[in-house]
Scaffold this motif. Sequence first.
Motif, mmCIF file in Angstrom:
data_model
loop_
_atom_site.group_PDB
_atom_site.id
_atom_site.type_symbol
_atom_site.label_atom_id
_atom_site.label_comp_id
_atom_site.label_asym_id
_atom_site.label_seq_id
_atom_site.Cartn_x
_atom_site.Cartn_y
_atom_site.Cartn_z
ATOM 1 N N ASN A 42 0.811 -1.216 0.000
ATOM 2 C CA ASN A 42 0.000 0.000 0.000
ATOM 3 C C ASN A 42 0.842 1.264 0.000
ATOM 4 O O ASN A 42 0.491 2.256 -0.640
ATOM 5 C CB ASN A 42 -0.927 0.007 1.227
ATOM 6 N N ILE A 43 1.966 1.229 0.743
ATOM 7 C CA ILE A 43 2.800 2.427 0.830
ATOM 8 C C ILE A 43 3.378 2.787 -0.528
ATOM 9 O O ILE A 43 3.361 3.951 -0.943
ATOM 10 C CB ILE A 43 3.942 2.217 1.849
ATOM 11 N N VAL A 44 3.904 1.792 -1.249
ATOM 12 C CA VAL A 44 4.487 2.056 -2.567
ATOM 13 C C VAL A 44 3.422 2.571 -3.526
ATOM 14 O O VAL A 44 3.668 3.483 -4.326
ATOM 15 C CB VAL A 44 5.168 0.790 -3.128
ATOM 16 N N ASP A 45 2.221 1.984 -3.449
ATOM 17 C CA ASP A 45 1.118 2.495 -4.265
ATOM 18 C C ASP A 45 0.938 3.996 -4.042
ATOM 19 O O ASP A 45 0.814 4.779 -4.984
ATOM 20 C CB ASP A 45 -0.184 1.767 -3.909
ATOM 21 N N ARG A 46 0.924 4.398 -2.766
ATOM 22 C CA ARG A 46 0.671 5.798 -2.433
ATOM 23 C C ARG A 46 1.832 6.684 -2.878
ATOM 24 O O ARG A 46 1.623 7.833 -3.282
ATOM 25 C CB ARG A 46 0.431 5.943 -0.930
ATOM 26 N N MET A 47 3.047 6.153 -2.739
ATOM 27 C CA MET A 47 4.209 6.928 -3.176
ATOM 28 C C MET A 47 4.114 7.256 -4.661
ATOM 29 O O MET A 47 4.302 8.407 -5.083
ATOM 30 C CB MET A 47 5.493 6.150 -2.898
ATOM 31 N N TYR A 48 3.814 6.257 -5.464
ATOM 32 C CA TYR A 48 3.698 6.466 -6.907
ATOM 33 C C TYR A 48 2.477 7.320 -7.250
ATOM 34 O O TYR A 48 2.559 8.243 -8.073
ATOM 35 C CB TYR A 48 3.598 5.125 -7.633
ATOM 36 N N ILE A 49 1.356 7.008 -6.624
ATOM 37 C CA ILE A 49 0.123 7.729 -6.932
ATOM 38 C C ILE A 49 0.242 9.206 -6.581
ATOM 39 O O ILE A 49 -0.215 10.087 -7.324
ATOM 40 C CB ILE A 49 -1.070 7.081 -6.180
ATOM 41 N N GLY A 50 0.880 9.500 -5.441
ATOM 42 C CA GLY A 50 1.025 10.886 -5.017
ATOM 43 C C GLY A 50 1.859 11.727 -5.967
ATOM 44 O O GLY A 50 1.787 12.967 -5.937
ATOM 45 N N HIS A 51 2.632 11.065 -6.824
ATOM 46 C CA HIS A 51 3.483 11.795 -7.771
ATOM 47 C C HIS A 51 2.979 11.718 -9.217
ATOM 48 O O HIS A 51 3.706 12.067 -10.150
ATOM 49 C CB HIS A 51 4.923 11.271 -7.693
ATOM 50 N N ILE A 52 1.729 11.280 -9.419
ATOM 51 C CA ILE A 52 1.148 11.310 -10.759
ATOM 52 C C ILE A 52 0.930 12.773 -11.155
ATOM 53 O O ILE A 52 0.325 13.542 -10.401
ATOM 54 C CB ILE A 52 -0.205 10.556 -10.803
ATOM 55 N N PRO A 53 1.412 13.192 -12.307
ATOM 56 C CA PRO A 53 1.288 14.605 -12.713
ATOM 57 C C PRO A 53 -0.169 15.080 -12.727
ATOM 58 O O PRO A 53 -1.068 14.359 -13.172
ATOM 59 C CB PRO A 53 1.883 14.616 -14.131
ATOM 60 N N HIS A 54 -0.374 16.279 -12.201
ATOM 61 C CA HIS A 54 -1.647 17.013 -12.254
ATOM 62 C C HIS A 54 -2.709 16.475 -11.289
ATOM 63 O O HIS A 54 -3.484 17.256 -10.743
ATOM 64 C CB HIS A 54 -2.227 17.033 -13.677
ATOM 65 N N ILE A 55 -2.805 15.174 -11.108
ATOM 66 C CA ILE A 55 -3.888 14.620 -10.284
ATOM 67 C C ILE A 55 -3.371 13.957 -9.009
ATOM 68 O O ILE A 55 -4.145 13.361 -8.254
ATOM 69 C CB ILE A 55 -4.711 13.580 -11.077
#
Length: 475
Positions: A42-55
């Motif tokens: 879950n943590i890695v998911d959030r790390m990547y998701i939090g850095h998706i451009p614009h959203i």
Amino acid sequence: MKTKSANQTNNKVDLGSAPIGKLLLKLAIPCITAQIINVLYNIVDRMYIGHIPHIGSDALTGVGVTMPLITAIAAFASLICMGSAPRSSIFLGQNNKNVAERIMNQSFVLLIIVAIVLTAGVLIFGPNLLSAFGASEATLPYAWSYIQIYALGTIFVQIALGMNAFINSQGYSQWGMLTVCIGAILNIILDPIFIFTLNMGVRGAALATIISQGVSAAFVFWFLCSKHSYLHINPKFFKISWHIVAPCLALGLSPFIMQITESVLTISFNSSLLRYGGDLAVGSMTILSSVMQFALLPLTGLTQGAQPILSYNFGAGNKERIIQTFKLLLVCCLVYSISLCAFCEIAPRSVAMIFSSDAQLLDYTEWSLRIYIAGVAIFGMQIACQQTFVALGNAKTSLFLAIFRKIILLIPLIYILPMFVENKVFGVFLAEPISDIVAATTTAIVFVKYAKNKLPKLLAENLKKSQAQKQAAQA
């Protein structure tokens, strides 16, 4: 022809006579490693998701809103197996392999049944639940996209988390670590491919997670069917007997409530923070809960490493080894929790930057983390005592302590404290350290009384049972 005892076959780990320090180190390090790697799903998911451009910020908040459902799914695995695994260890300590194996197999069947029910429930009621959990119009689409796919892998999560407890409870902690590592490493590899390369966004993160959990579940099943395990999955033991599973579920209620109330807590925090601080406050809470979840994993790993030692020697009636193990566990937990609290108070922004690069969200998280983490310094005492109750088969006390901290203290304080302070968001976050301090102090007092009054009698009874089983086996 003599057969090897459980104590002799547990991956060459002698739970009954090996030096406590070396034994705890050998069992705890793989458990800690497994816990840290496991949460990376879950943590890695959030790390990547939090850095998706614009959203990134809205997507991160949306995935954070799904945590009550994800936690609930994991909690049902704990209900079934975090009580069953210690009881299995206790029976191994009493040289009763037959009952230990029946417990494991019936738990396996229950996990499958629960997984089917949970999957259906999430797919049917998911959007309504997410809205109730604090999802706004801006974040609900991301939350539903994630949990819709995640729910399809519920059976993998149940088997991977639940049955891995039986690998650890036999003393095979290195195999338990490997089980988690296989899935987590795969998830780390697949996440950027699905999220960015294939442009799947949050759906890609969820798909990577369930594929990885499926691989872990397959490995667990293989191991428990193989010659490497002392206890085996066997269809002849699949028929559920209430007298076998009822005590296990009673003991599993404590870790279940500890986890399921995390869902209730997340709902309470998110709804209050959305009211007083909007999506920014909810996004900050997503980071805080992620930090807490990840940072406390070594404590969970330590208690999991100590559990087979405590449970086995409790079943064998060995008082001295229980005392030595608990003292060492308590010291390790306190040293870690104090160090963790100090680090987060000194450098909160550095911790928050792992999850987001949004300056406004980082500013918000920097001050809120200092409040939220303030009571963690003595949390090591809380978890060491409470999980020892579980390891010793004390269902009632462990259940009370689980309810006391979160349901009696924390949840009411989330709603009460904002009524008495000008900064309402500050009041919401303040509920956490107050609850931690009061609960840890109460748990320590209860544990001391139990150790002095009830534990000696139970150990004497178990010693007689162990000796009787041993004599029967020799005959």
